[in-house]
Structure formats: C-alpha cells, structure tokens
Design an enzyme around this catalytic site. Structure first.
Site, PDB file in Angstrom:
ATOM      1  N   SER A   1      40.119 -16.321  42.346  1.00 18.49           N
ATOM      2  CA  SER A   1      40.264 -16.680  43.760  1.00 18.49           C
ATOM      3  C   SER A   1      41.561 -16.111  44.283  1.00 18.49           C
ATOM      4  O   SER A   1      42.550 -15.973  43.537  1.00 18.49           O
ATOM      5  CB  SER A   1      40.273 -18.202  43.919  1.00 18.49           C
ATOM      6  OG  SER A   1      40.701 -18.582  45.218  1.00 18.49           O
TER       7      SER A   1
ATOM      8  N   TYR B   1      44.389 -26.018  41.759  1.00 18.53           N
ATOM      9  CA  TYR B   1      43.379 -24.959  41.725  1.00 18.53           C
ATOM     10  C   TYR B   1      44.036 -23.588  41.641  1.00 18.53           C
ATOM     11  O   TYR B   1      43.633 -22.725  40.844  1.00 18.53           O
ATOM     12  CB  TYR B   1      42.497 -25.057  42.963  1.00 18.53           C
ATOM     13  CG  TYR B   1      41.361 -24.062  42.992  1.00 18.53           C
ATOM     14  CD1 TYR B   1      40.247 -24.220  42.175  1.00 18.53           C
ATOM     15  CD2 TYR B   1      41.398 -22.958  43.847  1.00 18.53           C
ATOM     16  CE1 TYR B   1      39.201 -23.308  42.198  1.00 18.53           C
ATOM     17  CE2 TYR B   1      40.359 -22.043  43.883  1.00 18.53           C
ATOM     18  CZ  TYR B   1      39.260 -22.224  43.057  1.00 18.53           C
ATOM     19  OH  TYR B   1      38.240 -21.310  43.079  1.00 18.53           O
TER      20      TYR B   1
END
Length: 273
Positions: free
Chosen positions: A171, A184
């Site tokens: 990501s 995250y």
C-alpha cells in the site's frame, strides 16, 4: 534483476513513467497452464478476483481464506469457467497451519509457481497513542508475521519452479505514513522491506519477487478506512486484479520493485541520501 533496473537502483532514484510501463495482458494472452498458484485472502475483494484471473489464465489456484462461503463461491466461479481450484480454509494467525500448507503443496505438486500474498487487515484509523495493544498485535500478526511465515513455507517450492513469481500486496500507506494510519502503514512498510530482502537474495535465480500497490480500490477495507468516500469514484477490485495478475507471467524480468496498479507501472525504491 535486469541490468536496467539494477543501474537505476544503484543510482538511488525512484523511477516512474515510460521506462517502467507494464501493459496488462488479458487471460487469453497470459498462459499459466500447468502452473500452481497460491492466493491468500481469496474469499473476497482483490484476492478473489486475482484468483479468478489466475484460473482463467490456466493456473491451478490454491485459494486460502478464513471465510468458507466466499471460497466456495470462488470455486463455483472458477469451475464454471473451466478452471481448477483447491480450497484451503485457514486463519493466517495459525502459523502451524501455514507450515502445513507448504508441506501439502510439496506433497501434491512438488513445486509452486506463483505466490500472491494478498491477505491483510486494516486495524483501526486512530491516533497511535489510542491504538489498543490487541489491535496492533493483530495487524502485525496477520500482515507481517503470517507473510513471513508464508514466505518461509513456500520459498523452497518457488525455487523449484522454472519461473517462480511472488507478488506481495502492499500500500502507498507504507510510504506516505499518513496520520492515524500508523499500525497499517508500519505493517506494510515491514512487508515491503521483507520483499526487497527476499528479492535481493533470489535475484540470480529464476524467481522474481515484487510488491503490488493496488491504490484506492472499491473494497470493504477501503470503506472501513475512509467511510465518507464515494465508492463510485474508485476502481473495482476486478479492474485492479487484471492489472496485477500479469506479474505472474513467466516472461516477467523485473524484481524487487513496486508495481503501482493505478498507473500500471513499476517504480524503484529510493535510498535516503
């Protein structure tokens, strides 16, 4: 790694644009007949459609996920299109289960051609000081530790392939370090670092290892992270899967890079100066 990519990496540049353009190949062109592919998080979202695309290209898909219903739906879709799949209901927090998966693949097929490490959890969007320990630990367990365990389990099998391909989903959060995304973002940064080390270790082999950044996609995780966003402005998981699956091609030469699905291109890492 190709000489072109190696020279750019030595230069410490983050490269994008035409030199790294990577045209998507439709399943009718991408031939994975006789190849075996593992996809984690295959019961929904991007992983679901990556599994469908791999099967459409001729691969036997080993679909791994916790949700049995989603796996069964995937199996129905793959078989209806004439493909083959093996379903593995597995919680990736079960590290011994991941080890057994590698053993089972070796016993049945004797090798692995494609790994798509797609499974992951968001945790919470929260100030870092407010994140509960159990939440942080779950994010690290599923996103980082299970990915390492999976790599450890299947690395010997990928080395037995004549063109092993590993695709690790990442990501942009790993680089942007957005406020409130700390668990995250940290987990994806760790995953990318593992991927890069693995790519360095195997760059003289037939194995190619890359990260794939899908970008903002119309998934349940994205809705959880950005609830006020209009999902109609985002690409569907099926669209993103079509762009990522060509990274499984035996013809791929790039390794140790990030593939940005949004722009359909590879970019190289930039070292601090």
């Amino acid at each position: 790694m190709c000489a072109r990519c190696r020279s750019w990496r030595r230069a410490g540049r983050r490269v994008a644009g035409p030199p790294f353009a990577f045209p998507s190949l439709p399943p009718s062109v991408l031939d994975l007949s006789g190849r075996v592919a593992v996809v984690t998080g295959a019961s929904r979202g991007i992983g679901y459609f990556i599994a469908l695309e791999l099967a459409a290209a001729g691969a036997h898909v080993i679909a791994v996920a916790r949700t049995v219903g989603g796996l069964e739906e995937l199996d129905d879709q793959i078989k209806a299109a004439g493909g083959q799949a093996t379903l593995v209901p597995l919680d990736l927090a079960d590290m011994a289960g991941i080890d057994r998966l590698g053993g089972a693949i070796h016993e049945r097929w004797g090798k692995l051609d494609v790994l798509v490490a797609n499974a992951g959890v968001l945790g919470v969007i929260s100030p870092i000081g407010h994140v509960e320990a159990k939440t942080f630990e779950k994010v690290m367990t599923i996103n980082v530790t299970s990915t390492w365990r999976l790599i450890r389990s299947v690395d010997p099998l990928l080395r037995l392939s004549d063109a092993g391909r590993a695709i690790v989903l990442s990501s942009n959060a790993a680089h942007s370090a957005r406020a409130f995304w700390a668990p995250y973002a940290a987990s994806k940064a760790a995953v990318e670092t593992m991927m890069r080390s693995w790519a360095h270790e195997t760059e003289n082999l037939a194995l190619r290892v890359n990260a794939a950044d899908p970008g903002a996609t119309r998934t349940a995780m994205r809705a959880q992270a950005v609830p006020g966003e209009d999902p109609g402005t985002l690409p569907r998981p099926s669209e993103i899967a079509k762009r990522i699956v060509p990274l499984a091609s035996p013809a791929l030469r790039e390794t140790g890079l990030i593939f940005q699905a949004k722009h359909n291109r590879f970019v190289a890492y930039r070292q601090p100066e």
